[in-house]
Enzyme design. Structure first.
Site, PDB file in Angstrom:
ATOM      1  N   ASP A   7       0.290   7.603   1.751  1.00 35.74           N
ATOM      2  CA  ASP A   7       1.619   6.813   2.199  1.00 35.74           C
ATOM      3  C   ASP A   7       1.520   5.435   1.426  1.00 35.74           C
ATOM      4  O   ASP A   7       0.473   5.055   1.314  1.00 35.74           O
ATOM      5  CB  ASP A   7       1.608   6.617   3.664  1.00 35.74           C
ATOM      6  CG  ASP A   7       3.048   6.027   4.138  1.00 35.74           C
ATOM      7  OD1 ASP A   7       3.938   6.928   3.941  1.00 35.74           O
ATOM      8  OD2 ASP A   7       3.075   4.963   4.365  1.00 35.74           O
ATOM      9  N   GLU A   9       3.347   1.367   1.339  1.00 38.93           N
ATOM     10  CA  GLU A   9       4.209   0.189   2.052  1.00 38.93           C
ATOM     11  C   GLU A   9       4.668  -0.590   0.671  1.00 38.93           C
ATOM     12  O   GLU A   9       3.765  -0.840  -0.150  1.00 38.93           O
ATOM     13  CB  GLU A   9       3.471  -0.373   3.028  1.00 38.93           C
ATOM     14  CG  GLU A   9       3.324   0.464   4.313  1.00 38.93           C
ATOM     15  CD  GLU A   9       4.402   1.144   5.078  1.00 38.93           C
ATOM     16  OE1 GLU A   9       5.374   0.642   4.682  1.00 38.93           O
ATOM     17  OE2 GLU A   9       4.023   2.374   5.307  1.00 38.93           O
ATOM     18  N   ASP A 102       7.499   7.898  -2.365  1.00 38.18           N
ATOM     19  CA  ASP A 102       6.215   7.673  -2.748  1.00 38.18           C
ATOM     20  C   ASP A 102       5.780   7.960  -4.045  1.00 38.18           C
ATOM     21  O   ASP A 102       5.296   7.016  -4.971  1.00 38.18           O
ATOM     22  CB  ASP A 102       5.102   8.286  -1.800  1.00 38.18           C
ATOM     23  CG  ASP A 102       5.235   7.763  -0.292  1.00 38.18           C
ATOM     24  OD1 ASP A 102       5.030   6.292  -0.082  1.00 38.18           O
ATOM     25  OD2 ASP A 102       5.352   8.341   0.564  1.00 38.18           O
ATOM     26  N   HIS A 158       5.078   2.188   9.801  1.00 38.48           N
ATOM     27  CA  HIS A 158       5.244   1.690   8.488  1.00 38.48           C
ATOM     28  C   HIS A 158       3.933   0.812   8.172  1.00 38.48           C
ATOM     29  O   HIS A 158       3.801  -0.202   7.465  1.00 38.48           O
ATOM     30  CB  HIS A 158       6.200   0.226   8.808  1.00 38.48           C
ATOM     31  CG  HIS A 158       7.539   0.949   8.880  1.00 38.48           C
ATOM     32  ND1 HIS A 158       8.315   1.726   8.187  1.00 38.48           N
ATOM     33  CD2 HIS A 158       8.483   0.742  10.198  1.00 38.48           C
ATOM     34  CE1 HIS A 158       9.240   2.206   8.798  1.00 38.48           C
ATOM     35  NE2 HIS A 158       9.356   1.417   9.912  1.00 38.48           N
ATOM     36  N   ASP A 163       0.669   5.927   8.883  1.00 38.56           N
ATOM     37  CA  ASP A 163       1.795   6.964   8.464  1.00 38.56           C
ATOM     38  C   ASP A 163       1.018   8.138   7.754  1.00 38.56           C
ATOM     39  O   ASP A 163       1.461   9.488   8.104  1.00 38.56           O
ATOM     40  CB  ASP A 163       2.628   6.309   7.699  1.00 38.56           C
ATOM     41  CG  ASP A 163       3.779   5.660   8.415  1.00 38.56           C
ATOM     42  OD1 ASP A 163       3.607   5.504   9.382  1.00 38.56           O
ATOM     43  OD2 ASP A 163       4.516   4.598   7.883  1.00 38.56           O
TER      44      ASP A 163
END
Length: 183
Positions: A7, A9, A102, A158, A163
């Site tokens: 994951d 951000e 992603d 988040h 995540d």
């Protein structure tokens, strides 16, 4: 065969992004073996080049603070560390994330930093696979899927590591059902 559940951000702003390019600020992943056992984890903050100061909205959304970003390495160094982590046991691997964004973010960031894209093979959009598995018509959020599966979200939404961990729970539950090798 290893499964890399990842994951990201990204930098973000409230409202209109006014042509700004989002950059990765956190990359986390769990490495699972073919039996679905977690064998390792990777988690790093990434210092953005274009917008090194996080917006108040981004800080509030992700809970990532400016000092964590200031002390981070740039993408090129982090992605080299990530690739070494993936390859440290010389196993073939699949990159797996909840959604296609992603992969697109990784490709964009690699292009901007002159990083070869060949390692981004065998990407699996687990959201798409979940929709097929459950015979849903529309995409579902990670939180929605966790709720349907009877799992509680663990950690902070988040945040890449949390995540990725929650995505891993769904991946493991249906390990034998994903047909990953088919597509």
């Amino acid at each position: 065969m290893n499964f890399i559940i990842l994951d990201l951000e990204l930098t973000c702003w409230e409202g209109d992004m006014a042509g700004r390019v989002q950059e990765i600020i956190e990359l986390s992943a769990f490495k699972l073996n073919s039996y679905g056992h977690i064998i390792s984890r990777f988690s790093r903050f990434v210092k953005p080049k274009l917008y090194p100061t996080l917006s108040p909205f981004c800080i509030q959304l992700t809970t990532i603070n400016q000092s964590q970003i200031n002390n981070a390495k740039y993408f090129k160094e982090v992605i080299r560390d990530f690739q070494e982590w993936i390859d440290n046991d010389q196993e073939a691997f699949y990159l797996i994330a909840w959604g296609h964004t992603d992969l697109e973010s990784l490709k964009t960031e690699c292009r901007h930093n002159n990083v070869d894209l060949d390692w981004l093979h065998n990407y699996v959009d687990l959201n798409l696979r979940y929709i097929r598995l459950k015979k849903f018509r529309d995409p579902i959020s990670l939180l929605g899927a966790l709720t349907l599966e009877g799992f509680e979200f663990e950690g902070i939404q988040h945040r890449a590591e949390d995540d990725a961990f929650n995505t891993t729970k769904i991946f493991i539950k249906y390990l034998a059902d994903w047909d990953i090798y088919k597509y």
